[in-house]
Design an enzyme around this catalytic site. Structure first.
Site, PDB file in Angstrom:
ATOM      1  N   GLY A  10       0.322  -1.380   0.043  1.00  0.00           N
ATOM      2  CA  GLY A  10      -0.409   0.264  -0.147  1.00  0.00           C
ATOM      3  C   GLY A  10       1.249   1.163   0.220  1.00  0.00           C
ATOM      4  O   GLY A  10       1.625   1.566  -0.433  1.00  0.00           O
TER       5      GLY A  10
ATOM      6  N   SER B 288       0.035   9.120   1.163  1.00  0.00           N
ATOM      7  CA  SER B 288       1.027  10.634   0.845  1.00  0.00           C
ATOM      8  C   SER B 288       2.066  10.916   1.326  1.00  0.00           C
ATOM      9  O   SER B 288       2.599  11.305   1.478  1.00  0.00           O
ATOM     10  CB  SER B 288       0.360  12.251   1.308  1.00  0.00           C
ATOM     11  N   TYR B 289       2.081   9.837   2.818  1.00  0.00           N
ATOM     12  CA  TYR B 289       2.945  10.537   3.670  1.00  0.00           C
ATOM     13  C   TYR B 289       4.142   8.757   3.595  1.00  0.00           C
ATOM     14  O   TYR B 289       5.248   9.029   3.449  1.00  0.00           O
ATOM     15  CB  TYR B 289       2.320   9.288   4.758  1.00  0.00           C
ATOM     16  N   GLY B 290       4.160   7.681   2.799  1.00  0.00           N
ATOM     17  CA  GLY B 290       4.789   6.670   2.559  1.00  0.00           C
ATOM     18  C   GLY B 290       4.698   5.487   1.596  1.00  0.00           C
ATOM     19  O   GLY B 290       3.522   5.600   1.092  1.00  0.00           O
ATOM     20  N   VAL B 291       4.676   4.762   1.874  1.00  0.00           N
ATOM     21  CA  VAL B 291       4.718   3.439   1.567  1.00  0.00           C
ATOM     22  C   VAL B 291       4.417   2.181   2.465  1.00  0.00           C
ATOM     23  O   VAL B 291       5.198   2.035   3.790  1.00  0.00           O
ATOM     24  CB  VAL B 291       5.681   2.618   0.477  1.00  0.00           C
TER      25      VAL B 291
ATOM     26  N   LYS C 230       4.927   0.387   8.525  1.00  0.00           N
ATOM     27  CA  LYS C 230       5.120   1.982   7.599  1.00  0.00           C
ATOM     28  C   LYS C 230       6.131   2.344   6.732  1.00  0.00           C
ATOM     29  O   LYS C 230       6.445   3.163   8.233  1.00  0.00           O
ATOM     30  CB  LYS C 230       4.239   2.269   8.448  1.00  0.00           C
TER      31      LYS C 230
ATOM     32  N   ASP D 238     -10.224  10.142   9.358  1.00  0.00           N
ATOM     33  CA  ASP D 238     -10.019   9.732   8.083  1.00  0.00           C
ATOM     34  C   ASP D 238     -10.983   8.023   8.104  1.00  0.00           C
ATOM     35  O   ASP D 238     -10.121   7.241   7.358  1.00  0.00           O
ATOM     36  CB  ASP D 238      -8.640   9.678   7.783  1.00  0.00           C
TER      37      ASP D 238
END
Ligand code: ADE
Length: 281
Positions: A32, A35-38, A52, A146
């Site tokens: 996955g 916008s923060y990373g993977v 993450k 969110d």
């Protein structure tokens, strides 16, 4: 690895217990991204985990803020945090792995999903249980901000649901206005940048409920986040469903009211869901 927290206050010292040497992690395939990373599948201490990776641009203090909150969270309907690590400029969160992928992928993936109303109600109930736990945390309620099917992960052959990805980004509203993002699930007061409370999660939950009942994506035909939120601000909501039992519809519409104070609490929703679900087993 400990340098980031070397100057930390006494309350942050409890985080030390969560620090893991990066060499303990064997990263696998990417599962996955945001916008923060993977997010990658990984092995850590002989178990499958999700890792993450935050881009180096993410603020260390924001990450620590999230970790501090997450480290206190323990609930069957919330993805557990196992540890935190860092390597070069990046920070890594080690989390419980959910093999079933996201509810979003399940609902809207290539294969048309087969599931019952009881199943749909169970997902909504489990989501409510997890959020009610967050809202009940002391001294301050934790707000997810969110909630949407992309952040709801499935385990146990799709039977269990676990909430992930909260508090990750300090200013979510700015990142979400760039594209469709989370606009369809976002309470109007959050999008406006007004002061908001945990009632914003109630609004999002109502949209999630609509989504699992309708098997459709809310405001799917609109790809502009501002247009979606303008419609929501004007009072537009996803269309009511022909086959929806009236008491479920009543709960859903109460939860997506424009005024936050008119929406019920998550604890109330859990109570109602537990009653309703008795009719579907
Ligand atoms: N994608 C994002 N977080 C995940 C997790 N914890 N498990 C599996 N896939 C994920």
């Amino acid at each position: 690895a400990a340098s980031a927290s070397a100057s930390a206050s006494a309350s942050q010292d409890s985080l030390q217990a969560f620090y893991v040497n990066f060499s303990e992690i064997t990263l696998g395939e990417k599962v996955g991204h945001g916008s923060y990373g993977v997010v990658c599948k990984a092995i850590w201490r002989n178990q499958l985990v999700a890792v993450k990776e935050f881009f180096a641009s993410a603020e260390q203090k924001d990450i620590e803020k999230e970790v501090k909150q997450l480290s206190r969270v323990k609930h069957p309907n919330i993805i557990a945090l196992h540890g935190i690590s860092s390597y070069q400029q990046a920070t890594y969160l080690i989390m419980e792995y959910a093999e079933g992928g996201s509810l979003h992928n399940f609902l809207h993936g290539k294969v048309k999903p087969v599931y019952s109303l009881a199943h749909a109600m169970s997902w909504a109930r489990q989501c409510a249980e997890g959020v009610a736990y967050l809202h009940g945390m002391t001294p301050k309620p934790l707000i997810h901000r969110d909630l949407k099917p992309l952040n709801l992960l499935l385990t146990n052959k799709g039977r269990n649901l676990k909430i992930c990805d909260f508090g990750t980004v300090a200013d979510k509203s700015t990142m979400m206005t760039n594209n469709r993002g989370s606009a369809a699930w976002m309470a109007p007061e959050v999008f406006e940048g007004s002061k908001y409370t945990e009632k914003c999660d109630i609004f999002s939950w109502a949209i999630v409920l609509w989504e699992v009942l309708s098997r459709k994506q809310p405001f799917k035909d609109i790809d502009n986040a501002y247009t979606i939120q303008w419609k929501i601000y004007k009072g537009e909501r996803p269309p009511l469903l022909d086959n929806c039992p009236k008491h479920i519809e009543q709960l859903m519409t109460a939860c997506w009211k424009t005024a936050p104070e008119d929406r019920p609490s998550m604890q109330y929703i859990v109570g109602v869901m537990n009653e309703i679900i008795k009719d579907y087993v």
